[in-house]
Design an enzyme around this catalytic site. Structure first.
Site, PDB file in Angstrom:
ATOM      1  N   ASP A  33       0.958  -1.518   0.384  1.00  0.00           N
ATOM      2  CA  ASP A  33      -0.412  -0.181  -0.207  1.00  0.00           C
ATOM      3  C   ASP A  33       0.920   1.342  -0.009  1.00  0.00           C
ATOM      4  O   ASP A  33       1.814   1.308   0.658  1.00  0.00           O
ATOM      5  CB  ASP A  33      -1.045   0.173   1.177  1.00  0.00           C
ATOM      6  CG  ASP A  33      -2.225  -0.709   1.257  1.00  0.00           C
ATOM      7  OD1 ASP A  33      -1.849  -1.615   0.096  1.00  0.00           O
ATOM      8  OD2 ASP A  33      -3.031  -1.114   2.236  1.00  0.00           O
ATOM      9  N   LYS A  90      -7.876   0.933  -4.721  1.00  0.00           N
ATOM     10  CA  LYS A  90      -9.375  -0.067  -4.166  1.00  0.00           C
ATOM     11  C   LYS A  90     -10.912   0.494  -4.878  1.00  0.00           C
ATOM     12  O   LYS A  90     -10.862   2.036  -4.557  1.00  0.00           O
ATOM     13  CB  LYS A  90      -9.548   0.234  -3.709  1.00  0.00           C
ATOM     14  CG  LYS A  90      -7.969  -0.284  -2.302  1.00  0.00           C
ATOM     15  CD  LYS A  90      -7.986  -0.152  -0.835  1.00  0.00           C
ATOM     16  CE  LYS A  90      -7.118  -0.898  -0.613  1.00  0.00           C
ATOM     17  NZ  LYS A  90      -6.661  -2.271  -0.352  1.00  0.00           N
ATOM     18  N   GLY A 162      -5.079  -2.391   8.917  1.00  0.00           N
ATOM     19  CA  GLY A 162      -5.160  -2.050   9.664  1.00  0.00           C
ATOM     20  C   GLY A 162      -4.511  -1.795  10.651  1.00  0.00           C
ATOM     21  O   GLY A 162      -4.237  -1.215  12.279  1.00  0.00           O
ATOM     22  N   ARG A 174      -6.547 -20.613   6.646  1.00  0.00           N
ATOM     23  CA  ARG A 174      -6.505 -21.424   7.698  1.00  0.00           C
ATOM     24  C   ARG A 174      -7.503 -22.633   6.366  1.00  0.00           C
ATOM     25  O   ARG A 174      -8.298 -23.860   6.514  1.00  0.00           O
ATOM     26  CB  ARG A 174      -6.189 -21.702   8.810  1.00  0.00           C
ATOM     27  CG  ARG A 174      -4.519 -21.880   9.326  1.00  0.00           C
ATOM     28  CD  ARG A 174      -5.055 -22.835  10.568  1.00  0.00           C
ATOM     29  NE  ARG A 174      -2.952 -22.843  11.172  1.00  0.00           N
ATOM     30  CZ  ARG A 174      -2.740 -24.022  10.687  1.00  0.00           C
ATOM     31  NH1 ARG A 174      -2.640 -24.791  10.079  1.00  0.00           N
ATOM     32  NH2 ARG A 174      -1.151 -23.505  11.701  1.00  0.00           N
ATOM     33  N   GLY A 223      -3.443  -8.035   7.915  1.00  0.00           N
ATOM     34  CA  GLY A 223      -2.364  -7.502   9.212  1.00  0.00           C
ATOM     35  C   GLY A 223      -0.863  -8.072   9.602  1.00  0.00           C
ATOM     36  O   GLY A 223      -0.175  -8.483  10.005  1.00  0.00           O
ATOM     37  N   GLY A 244       0.292  -3.765   4.006  1.00  0.00           N
ATOM     38  CA  GLY A 244      -1.521  -2.536   3.620  1.00  0.00           C
ATOM     39  C   GLY A 244      -0.093  -1.421   5.194  1.00  0.00           C
ATOM     40  O   GLY A 244       0.783  -0.856   4.438  1.00  0.00           O
ATOM     41  N   SER A 245      -0.528  -1.197   6.360  1.00  0.00           N
ATOM     42  CA  SER A 245      -0.523  -0.055   6.910  1.00  0.00           C
ATOM     43  C   SER A 245       0.837  -0.798   7.782  1.00  0.00           C
ATOM     44  O   SER A 245       1.924   0.070   8.039  1.00  0.00           O
ATOM     45  CB  SER A 245      -1.312  -0.160   8.202  1.00  0.00           C
ATOM     46  OG  SER A 245      -2.453   0.132   7.527  1.00  0.00           O
TER      47      SER A 245
END
Lengths: 332, 227
Positions: A33, A90, A162, A174, A223, A244-245
């Site tokens: 990102d 996005k 995030g 999983r 995550g 991402g973050s």
């Protein structure tokens, strides 16, 4: 679903093979990102296979709330001009006009993303009618195959974007893996019921049962904050990783970006993983209590949302994304 | 694996990209073909040939560059071992002697292994939305026989003479010397970004920095004049 073997030199664009093929080219890579040209260049120099251009990274959307929308096309075009790797962007779930605009921007992939505020609580975008390919999030195989039926050419776990917390991404990875295993040992007659229970098209359920894999590439997302997180997802059978973050919320984005790329390439080699995990500085702080957090990106799915199609009850205003959408004066 | 003498081991560069798909295709040819993923230089010792798969050439180049000794090992394998080497798409870019259209960020340019005397232009056709499928001339016998299923009923089907080509953010080979055998050609104008790069190259050529004839650039100039 377009025919392929025509003679002559008619070039066909937007075929399933071409759309899904780009995702295959991205396998074993990291998609990052980025919010501006500078970050895009850092990502490219670190070895990212693609960048996701967006105005606010998920951690900021969580914190600030408000309606999260498609990014300004100008910002996307600037990033497109600055890097040679693919650029993704996005669109809101169900917002097909945002998707049309992104297609006009010639982005390489559109993420119909739960991180943005939902535009339609019942329907997702009909992705089959676009020439640009789409990636969508999934928590389980039913959701994955519903997105494939709508034309998604690539999947990713939803995780919980995030948070810097890998637990949801692991759960989704999983879950999908174990459901694939379960389908692949079923007899033919059981598959009809499985399709019914999964609420997914029978043809796609049968494909998974016959081939032991999803119809399209599946990346990890939501995550990932450390090289170890990335390698964990690869060892769990993911085809690649979205970060991402995790990178630009950390102390040293350049080093962390390069370390995560290296961790994904050498995901089975603990010695390399040890090397790249060393001395990166603090990771993003993140959120440990995901269930207690008022923002929930992962459960946003068209037709699945708690209040889909019905008037939501009156709620207390907390100022986060969810309550602002429903911050109405409807009586119960 | 029953008789080791017959087993051929093919390495597939596994830094990033479609390496698993290449392994599946190779292993489908014969039970005597074994494939290994190549991520470190020592893995190059036991292989009889190597495949550079498709993917993102920028990423592959960068990841390869920071892996100690890998690039030198690959260069040595390609240039000196005399063993067969195959490059697909991004893998082909790595095997080219010269490449244009590299990123503005990466100052030293695309890290190339080299070995094939061709000039490659990255992302020649444009973004993903311009990616396409089209029939290309079938490769000659040793490659075409793999898929020859309906040979016995004569050559009624024209499909025998064509081969499905898939061009995903694909590169183009602009020049190849006479000793490189060209199996097929596609006529296409470059995308806007590639055209800018090519014109810049043309300008440099006119300034006398190098001398290569670029027919594509001439065709592009004509197209631009029409507008």
């Amino acid at each position: 679903m377009t025919g392929t073997n025509g003679n002559g030199n008619g070039a066909k664009i937007g075929t399933d093979k071409v759309k899904q093929g780009l995702a295959q080219m991205l396998k074993g890579g990291v998609i990052m990102d980025v919010m501006n040209v500078e970050q895009a260049k850092i990502a490219e120099a670190a070895g990212a296979v693609a960048v996701m251009a967006l105005e606010r990274i998920p951690a900021d959307i969580r914190r600030d709330g408000g309606v999260a929308r498609m990014s300004d096309p100008n910002m996307i075009l600037e990033i497109k001009n600055a890097v040679t790797i693919p650029v993704m962007a996005k669109a809101r779930i169900g917002h097909f006009v945002e998707a049309q605009i992104l297609e006009a921007c010639e982005v390489d992939y559109i993420d119909e993303s739960e991180v943005l505020t939902m535009a339609d609580e019942v329907n997702h975008i009909d992705k089959n009618v676009f020439n640009v390919p789409f990636v969508c999030g999934c928590r389980n195989i039913g959701e994955a195959l519903r997105r494939c039926a709508e034309g998604a050419a690539m999947l990713r776990t939803k995780g919980e974007a995030g948070t810097g917390n890998i637990v949801e991404a692991v759960r989704h990875a999983r879950t999908v893996q174990s459901e694939i295993k379960r389908l692949s040992v079923m007899t033919k007659d059981e598959l009809f019921v499985a399709a019914k229970e999964l609420r997914a098209p029978y043809e796609l359920v049968k494909f998974v049962a016959d081939n032991g894999r999803l119809p399209v590439v599946n990346f990890a997302a939501g995550g990932v904050a450390t090289p170890a997180d990335a390698a964990l997802m690869m060892q769990l059978g993911m085809d690649g990783v979205f970060v991402g973050s995790g990178i630009f919320k950390s102390a040293n984005p350049e080093a962390r970006a390069a370390a995560i790329v290296k961790a994904v390439t050498h995901y089975k080699d603990p010695k390399v993983l040890m090397e790249v995990s060393t001395g990166l500085g603090p990771a993003m702080v993140g959120i440990s209590d995901i269930k207690g957090d008022p923002v929930n990106f992962r459960d946003r799915e068209g037709g699945e949302y708690m209040y889909a199609g019905v008037v939501p009850p009156k709620k207390e205003l907390h100022g986060n994304t969810e309550t602002q959408v429903y911050g109405s004066s409807w009586a119960n | 694996m029953s008789t080791n003498n017959n087993t051929i081991t093919i390495g597939v560069l596994a830094l990033q990209g479609a390496f698993e798909e290449h392994q599946q295709c190779l292993e489908a040819i014969s039970p005597n073909i074994r494939t290994v993923q190549i991520r470190t230089p020592d893995q190059l010792e036991s292989i009889d040939g190597i495949v550079f798969p498709g993917g993102e050439s920028t990423s592959m180049g960068l990841i390869g560059d920071v892996t100690t000794g890998l690039w030198d090992g690959l260069r040595n394998f390609v240039h000196n071992s005399g063993k067969p080497t195959w490059g697909t798409c991004a893998g082909m870019i790595l095997l080219a002697e010269r490449c244009i259209g590299t990123s503005a960020v990466i100052t030293k340019g695309q890290s190339l292994i080299g070995g094939v005397d061709i000039l490659v232009c990255r992302n020649y056709f444009g973004s993903q939305i311009s990616s396409f499928e089209m029939s290309t001339p079938a490769p000659p016998a040793p490659f075409a026989t793999v898929d020859a299923t309906d040979d016995d009923d004569g050559k009624k089907d024209n499909d025998d003479s064509s081969f499905p080509g898939v061009f995903i953010r694909a590169p183009a080979i602009l020049t190849a010397p006479p000793d490189v055998q060209v199996l097929g050609t596609v006529v296409a104008a470059p995308c806007r970004a590639a055209a800018v790069v090519l014109r810049e190259l043309e300008r440099k050529l006119e300034a006398g920095e190098n001398v290569i004839q670029l027919g594509v650039v001439d065709a592009l100039e004509e197209r631009l004049m029409e507008r």
